[in-house]
Design a protein around this motif. Structure first.
Motif, PDB file in Angstrom:
ATOM      1  N   UNK A   1       0.829  -1.209   0.000  1.00  0.00           N
ATOM      2  CA  UNK A   1       0.000   0.000   0.000  1.00  0.00           C
ATOM      3  C   UNK A   1       0.865   1.263   0.000  1.00  0.00           C
ATOM      4  N   UNK A   2       1.967   1.244   0.751  1.00  0.00           N
ATOM      5  CA  UNK A   2       2.874   2.394   0.739  1.00  0.00           C
ATOM      6  C   UNK A   2       3.473   2.605  -0.650  1.00  0.00           C
ATOM      7  N   UNK A   3       3.816   1.497  -1.305  1.00  0.00           N
ATOM      8  CA  UNK A   3       4.354   1.592  -2.660  1.00  0.00           C
ATOM      9  C   UNK A   3       3.318   2.170  -3.622  1.00  0.00           C
ATOM     10  N   UNK A   4       2.056   1.775  -3.448  1.00  0.00           N
ATOM     11  CA  UNK A   4       0.991   2.309  -4.299  1.00  0.00           C
ATOM     12  C   UNK A   4       0.793   3.808  -4.076  1.00  0.00           C
ATOM     13  N   UNK A   5       0.971   4.271  -2.833  1.00  0.00           N
ATOM     14  CA  UNK A   5       0.885   5.701  -2.563  1.00  0.00           C
ATOM     15  C   UNK A   5       1.952   6.456  -3.343  1.00  0.00           C
ATOM     16  N   UNK A   6       3.176   5.932  -3.325  1.00  0.00           N
ATOM     17  CA  UNK A   6       4.264   6.581  -4.054  1.00  0.00           C
ATOM     18  C   UNK A   6       3.993   6.566  -5.551  1.00  0.00           C
ATOM     19  N   UNK A   7       3.467   5.463  -6.067  1.00  0.00           N
ATOM     20  CA  UNK A   7       3.189   5.360  -7.506  1.00  0.00           C
ATOM     21  C   UNK A   7       2.089   6.335  -7.913  1.00  0.00           C
ATOM     22  N   UNK A   8       0.965   6.330  -7.180  1.00  0.00           N
ATOM     23  CA  UNK A   8      -0.178   7.161  -7.574  1.00  0.00           C
ATOM     24  C   UNK A   8       0.052   8.635  -7.283  1.00  0.00           C
TER      25      UNK A   8
ATOM     26  N   UNK B   1      -5.433   4.973  -1.689  1.00  0.00           N
ATOM     27  CA  UNK B   1      -4.207   4.296  -1.251  1.00  0.00           C
ATOM     28  C   UNK B   1      -3.677   4.909   0.042  1.00  0.00           C
ATOM     29  N   UNK B   2      -3.845   6.221   0.197  1.00  0.00           N
ATOM     30  CA  UNK B   2      -3.428   6.874   1.446  1.00  0.00           C
ATOM     31  C   UNK B   2      -4.208   6.329   2.629  1.00  0.00           C
ATOM     32  N   UNK B   3      -5.539   6.247   2.491  1.00  0.00           N
ATOM     33  CA  UNK B   3      -6.370   5.744   3.580  1.00  0.00           C
ATOM     34  C   UNK B   3      -6.051   4.285   3.896  1.00  0.00           C
TER      35      UNK B   3
END
Length: 298
Positions: A27-34, A67-69
């Motif tokens: 999820x942290x990786x998805x935050x960085x990607x999005x 993704x943040x939530x």
């Protein structure tokens, strides 16, 4: 690399903890990607790309909030799981399992996506060129509509105000339980073996307390500016920044930067602090060099 190492299952962690860690890292990786790779960088360095078309831009913003939530609430879920494992021995056998971890992770991800669908409808295009809408901006109605105001207040309460309270409360109760158990164990050992004996169990508990305070401290510090910025925006009538050098703009962007940074710390706090994880990371980084050395030798 963190996902690969955790999937290998060589860190000596239970399957329940491993599931939480993998989901948090992902999820942290998805935050960085999005938020960074698909939003910030294209907006600054590649303006006018297809990512700036309004529908795509709106989807991107919704994904950023989702993704943040998910990242924040997975941290809360893992903190609660550790609370149950340490403080609720009767519930531990039923709750702290791999299957329950998978259910909790699925619920958090599903609710995180559903909750942030309204963000798609809160934005409107800035320009329309050849019947194609470009870029996104928040609708003016968000400052006057009670519905949108309620949604924004709910959004900030759920992320990060409620996680603030839950993480601090759960960590405080867990630390109190560990301290009481440690004092009782110390008295027992003093009666049986003397005070000079090393206690591995108490050392592990001490490390757990340090880890819990690191988690809560990092989360609170990095999200505080974001919360203050929200309240400042809601209660100040003329909050709109007037330019890149406007202190309001700098404050707003600093808040966004810090809350994005908070999504990069979980991997280090939860995983890198594990001795076996560090060993596996070292071997992974060393492996390409070993292959090159063997190739040159042959």
């Amino acid at each position: 690399m963190a996902v690969v190492i955790l999937l290998c299952g060589t860190c000596g962690l239970s399957k329940c903890i491993t599931r939480y860690l993998i989901s948090m890292v992902a999820s942290d990786l998805l935050v960085i990607i999005t938020a960074v790779l698909l939003n910030r960088i294209p907006a600054i360095y590649f303006p006018g790309s297809f990512l700036s078309i309004t529908p795509i831009c709106c989807i991107s913003i919704s994904l950023i909030y989702a993704t943040r939530d998910i990242s924040v609430w997975l941290t809360v879920s893992f903190t609660f799981d550790r609370f149950v494992a340490i403080c609720c021995q009767k519930l531990k056998m039923k709750y702290c399992t791999e299957k329950m971890a998978a259910v909790v992770i699925g619920i958090v991800c599903g609710l995180g996506c559903l909750k942030n669908i309204p963000w798609y409808f809160m934005h409107e295009p800035i320009l329309i060129i050849n019947n194609v809408p470009w870029y996104c901006r928040l609708k003016e109605i968000r400052y006057t509509s009670p519905i949108w105001a309620t949604f924004q207040w709910t959004d900030r309460i759920l992320t990060p105000c409620l996680p603030f309270f839950l993480i601090l409360f759960l960590n405080a109760v867990t630390v109190r339980h560990v301290l009481i158990a440690s004092r009782a164990r110390r008295r027992l050992r003093a009666q049986t073996k003397g005070n000079n004996q090393n206690d591995t169990e108490m050392e592990n508990r001490r490390k757990s307390i340090v880890l819990l305070f690191s988690i809560s401290g990092s989360f609170v510090l990095l999200w505080t500016t974001y919360v203050v910025q929200f309240f400042f925006e809601r209660f100040i009538n003329e909050y709109k920044p007037q330019g890149l050098s406007d202190p309001k703009f700098i404050f707003q962007e600093s808040a966004n930067m810090l809350q994005l940074l908070s999504c990069c710390t979980n991997t280090f706090i939860y995983a890198v602090t594990q001795r076996r994880f560090r060993q596996q990371l070292y071997h992974m980084l060393q492996h390409p060099l070993t292959l090159v050395r063997n190739y040159c030798h042959n």
